[in-house]
Design an enzyme around this catalytic site. Structure first.
Site, short mmCIF file in Angstrom:
data_model
loop_
_atom_site.label_atom_id
_atom_site.label_comp_id
_atom_site.label_asym_id
_atom_site.label_seq_id
_atom_site.Cartn_x
_atom_site.Cartn_y
_atom_site.Cartn_z
N GLY A 448 0.84 -1.19 0.00
CA GLY A 448 0.00 0.00 0.00
C GLY A 448 0.87 1.24 0.00
O GLY A 448 2.00 1.21 0.47
N GLN A 449 0.33 2.31 -0.57
CA GLN A 449 1.12 3.51 -0.68
C GLN A 449 0.16 4.69 -0.68
O GLN A 449 -0.92 4.59 -1.26
CB GLN A 449 1.91 3.47 -1.99
CG GLN A 449 3.19 4.21 -1.93
CD GLN A 449 4.18 3.74 -2.97
OE1 GLN A 449 3.89 2.84 -3.74
NE2 GLN A 449 5.33 4.36 -3.02
N GLY A 450 0.54 5.75 -0.05
CA GLY A 450 -0.36 6.90 -0.05
C GLY A 450 0.28 8.07 0.65
O GLY A 450 1.48 8.05 0.93
N GLY A 453 2.31 7.37 3.85
CA GLY A 453 3.56 6.64 3.84
C GLY A 453 3.43 5.39 3.00
O GLY A 453 2.55 5.30 2.14
N VAL A 455 3.25 1.07 2.97
CA VAL A 455 3.01 -0.12 3.80
C VAL A 455 3.65 -1.33 3.12
O VAL A 455 3.46 -1.55 1.93
CB VAL A 455 1.50 -0.38 3.98
CG1 VAL A 455 1.29 -1.56 4.91
CG2 VAL A 455 0.81 0.84 4.53
N LYS A 469 4.30 -0.24 8.45
CA LYS A 469 4.04 1.07 7.86
C LYS A 469 5.19 2.00 8.13
O LYS A 469 5.60 2.21 9.26
CB LYS A 469 2.75 1.66 8.42
CG LYS A 469 2.34 2.89 7.67
CD LYS A 469 0.90 3.23 7.90
CE LYS A 469 0.80 4.20 9.06
NZ LYS A 469 -0.59 4.57 9.31
N ASP A 566 -9.72 9.98 9.57
CA ASP A 566 -9.60 9.62 8.16
C ASP A 566 -10.42 8.36 7.87
O ASP A 566 -9.92 7.41 7.29
CB ASP A 566 -8.13 9.44 7.78
CG ASP A 566 -7.90 9.59 6.29
OD1 ASP A 566 -8.84 10.00 5.57
OD2 ASP A 566 -6.78 9.28 5.82
#
Ligand SMILES: *[C@@H]1O[C@H](CO)[C@@H](O)[C@H](O)[C@H]1NC(C)=O
Ligand SMILES: *[C@@H]1O[C@H](CO)[C@@H](O)[C@H](O)[C@H]1NC(C)=O
Length: 768
Positions: A448-450, A453, A455, A469, A566
């Site tokens: 995961g990316q965003g 940061g 993951v 993370k 969030d």
């Protein structure tokens, strides 16, 4: 002091000069002698046997008569009659026409070999010659020195034979050569145009070569040449030229390298039978080639000659001044198999040329030189070690620095204050541990990316998969806050929250280690047609209820409510049972005791962001309620939270749905996948109304998360019971009545529907 060294230096130079002079004189004297002695070459054949045929040596075990060869395979004939010149006789192998070019005691023999051909005599008639190479058991075709070569324009050449090594079958290989025009073949190229070559396997025996012309019946080919040729040839001895397509018939034979062995089997087996073992003469040893067959004998190091003759291996005189590489600097003493060097008086050292040679003895110069050299080496060593140690400490220091900077000290202090049970809830990982788990944070492990940061998926040594993370850089001023959050989050022990297992603070940015949830995000499931179809209404309801539960739990912690900040479908993970797991508490804030709202920089995701918070910057728990309302609408409509394509009024899902609800057209926006599910429409509409309540513009008009959770649980209970009827209606009607619903209905929900109950521990209500 300076004069003393000069004096010594001078003395040393004088000695050196003298030494050079002595060597020169002695060398001159010796070389005269050696010219005579060196003319006798080592004996290669048995006494009384023919040891040459013309210029060619015939070393034992080869020989021309029965007394002279070792066994019949080594019988060779020296024939004077075949050459027109009696001074140049030719050597043949046994009584065959195979001419020998060279015999090497290292186990090779070069022989001239016939060329096989296949020619059109007339357009219909072809001739073919097949060559059989029937070798003795002690001979084989060398596979590294030779290449099977075919020359022709429409040719197929094959080579087949036996392999004697244990477990190896026969082999058959070959190659095809063709030309589509006269200009195709190129000089020096054997890659299929006019010429092709192939390697052969090792240890091949009884070889048969076949070549066929007219393989593809090409008329172009026939216009270039009538013939095809095939032969085994020593690599480097044949260089293809386009003219060879027509001129090879004039060549009868080409050189081929054969390997020979003195006996079959390997050295170990051969030694067991001492009567036939061949390497018995002194100063010799046996060797079994790795890729060959049988064994051979070799002279020991320091000896040369013929290892197959008794005492055939003669000591090499390393001290012979004629040798190109002088062995000694000054005086040489030959010993059997080796040699010694001495130095003149007053000098020492081993005196070998490759080494340092002789040096003056006990010289101050030497002592000082040696002393200082040693000293320098010693100092360098110390410096090196010190540098390495400094580096090690430095890296340790850096880690330590990050640890402190990231609040590790604080965290440890806080953890130590807790009781033992709390301590093992949060683990401090070392950076090397996590590096290993993620294969040094390799790209392939990114899941995961965003904005928050990156993951990574990581595999700990205990075989548990975790999500790691790598957060954005933390503001040093907020360290205490961060640490506090880490501790609180680690204590969120809720079935609908992704559990924080621990963290690593030794790196520049803190790493957080979470439990790994395998089934992806809710957003991913909603966006994917196939997955969405599988996500039926009961599943969606359960996801909504689970998410509401955990948010309500976070908000209701009496001392320190936690605001997620969030909430969105991309932050709701699903496990294999479609249980919702809320993730990414990275932005979450604790609201200090006694304060119901805090002023912060706006943070969140477009489409989910509470409009009131956007205006006032006052963060309250109701902001999460708004975001959750949007998630509910996503679950019901399967539309995006924001979409920029399409009509303006549909841009914000929250606004659009509220409007549709007001118009009484909400049913139109329900996801078609669930719209058709039997008996669910009223429940869906109910959830839609709840969602609309959540996304009210004013925070105070929205329900609390506790009310939302309780309402969803009620709908879920009706859904699970799904026996329709009045009871359901009753509860639905009472849904938005009071917060007390939770406690009251806990008992009365009816039997058998425990699945919904399991995931929901009763939230703490009140205390605010
Ligand atoms: C025979 O072979 C040896 C070793 O391969 C080589 O040094 C020698 O020149 C060859 N002699 C002839 C006549 O080809
Ligand atoms: C191949 O052709 C070239 C050029 O005519 C010639 O020099 C060479 O000897 C030929 N090779 C053989 C093996 O006949």
């Amino acid at each position: 002091m300076g004069r003393l060294i000069d004096h010594e230096h001078f003395q040393w130079l004088l000695l050196l000069l003298l030494q050079t002079l002595i060597i020169a004189v002695a060398g001159a004297a010796a070389s005269e002698k050696s010219i005579r002695t060196d003319q006798v070459e080592p004996v290669m054949a048995k006494p009384g046997c023919l040891d040459r045929c013309g210029k060619l040596a015939i070393p034992y075990p080869f020989g021309t008569t029965e007394e002279c060869y070792k066994s019949e395979p080594f019988w060779v004939r020296c024939d004077h009659s075949t050459s027109n010149d009696h001074h140049h006789p030719k050597l043949y192998w046994q009584n065959t026409a195979m001419e020998i070019n060279n015999i090497s005691l290292l186990g090779q023999m070069t022989a001239m070999q016939f060329v096989s051909d296949s020619c059109y005599v007339s357009p219909q008639l072809k001739t073919n010659t097949v060559t059989n190479l029937r070798l003795s058991v002690l001979f084989s075709v060398n596979n590294t020195a030779n290449k099977f070569t075919v020359v022709g324009c429409d040719s197929f050449g094959s080579i087949s034979g036996e392999r004697r090594s244990k477990g190896k079958g026969d082999y058959f290989t070959g190659c095809i050569s063709s030309c589509s025009s006269i200009n195709d073949p190129e000089e020096g190229s054997c890659e299929g145009s006019g010429c092709c070559q192939t390697s052969i396997p090792n240890d091949v025996w009884n070889v048969t070569l076949t070549v066929k012309t007219g393989f593809r019946k090409s008329s172009t080919a026939q216009s270039i040449t009538n013939c095809s040729y095939g032969f085994l040839v020593e690599e480097g001895e044949f260089r293809f030229h386009p003219q060879n397509l027509t001129n090879l018939d004039k060549v009868e034979k080409l050189p081929l390298v054969l390997d020979w062995a003195i006996g079959t089997g390997n050295c170990e087996d051969a030694r067991k039978n001492s009567s036939t073992y061949a390497c018995k003469s002194g100063n010799s040893h046996c060797h079994h080639p790795e890729n060959g067959y049988g064994y051979r004998c070799y002279c020991d190091p320091g000896y040369q000659g013929n290892p197959y003759l008794i005492n055939g291996c003669k000591d090499i005189d390393e001290c012979n001044p004629d040798r190109k590489n002088k062995s000694c600097h000054y005086k040489c003493h030959n010993t059997p198999g080796s040699f010694n060097c001495t130095c003149p008086k007053g000098f020492h050292g081993d005196g070998k040329v490759e080494g340092k040679g002789c040096s003056p003895e006990k010289s101050h110069v030497l002592e000082i030189a040696a002393g200082s050299t040693l000293g320098i080496i010693f100092l360098l060593l110390i410096a090196c070690l010190a540098y390495m140690e400094y580096n090690r400490r430095q890296s340790k220091k850096t880690k330590r620095k990050w640890f402190v900077l990231n609040g590790g000290e604080l965290l440890l202090n806080k953890l130590l204050k807790k009781d033992g049970s709390d301590q093992d809830m949060l683990k401090i990982f070392t950076s090397s541990e996590l590096k290993k788990a993620t294969n040094d944070f390799h790209k392939s492990n990114v899941i995961g990316q965003g904005g928050f940061g990156i993951v990574y998926r990581g595999l700990l040594s205990s075989e548990t998969t975790v999500a790691i993370k790598k957060s954005k850089i933390v503001d040093p001023d907020q360290i205490e806050q961060f640490v506090h959050e880490v501790i609180v989050l680690s204590q969120i022990n809720h079935p609908n929250a992704v559990k924080l297992l621990g963290c690593c603070l030794e790196t520049e940015v803190p790493l957080l280690v979470y439990e790994f949830i395998s089934n992806g995000t809710l957003l991913g499931h909603l966006r994917d047609q196939a997955k969405a179809r599988f996500l039926d209404w009961p599943k969606r309801l359960r996801i909504a209820a689970g998410t509401a539960e955990v948010l309500s739990y976070l908000h209701s912690e009496p001392s320190n409510p936690i605001i997620h900040r969030d909430v969105k479908s991309d932050n709701i993970l699903l496990d294999n049972n479609f249980t919702a797991k809320v993730a990414d508490f990275g932005a979450s804030r604790l609201i200090p005791l006694g304060q119901m709202q805090i002023s912060t920089v706006v943070q969140g995701t477009t489409g989910y962001l509470d409009p009131e918070y956007l205006q006032t910057h006052q963060l309250t728990a109701k902001s999460d309620v708004y975001s959750f309302g949007v998630v509910l609408l996503e679950l019901v409509t399967r539309r995006r939270a924001v979409r920029f394509a399409g009509p303006e009024e549909e841009r914000s899902l929250a606004c659009y749905c509220a409007w549709m609800m007001k118009e009484g057209r909400f049913a139109e926006v329900i996801d078609e996948h669930i719209r058709g599910e039997v008996g669910c429409l009223e429940e869906i509409m109910e959830v839609g109304r709840l969602a609309e309540w959540c996304v009210k513009m004013k925070g105070e008009e929205r329900p609390s998360m506790q009310v939302v959770a309780a309402s969803l649980r009620s709908v879920e209970r009706i859904q699970a019971g799904n026996n329709g009827g009045d009871q359901a209606e009753e509860v639905v009607e009472g849904l938005f009545g009071s917060e007390g619903v939770v406690g009251d209905d806990g008992e009365s929900g009816g039997g058998g529907d425990s699945s919904a109950e399991q995931v929901v521990p009763p939230p703490v209500i009140g205390g605010r």
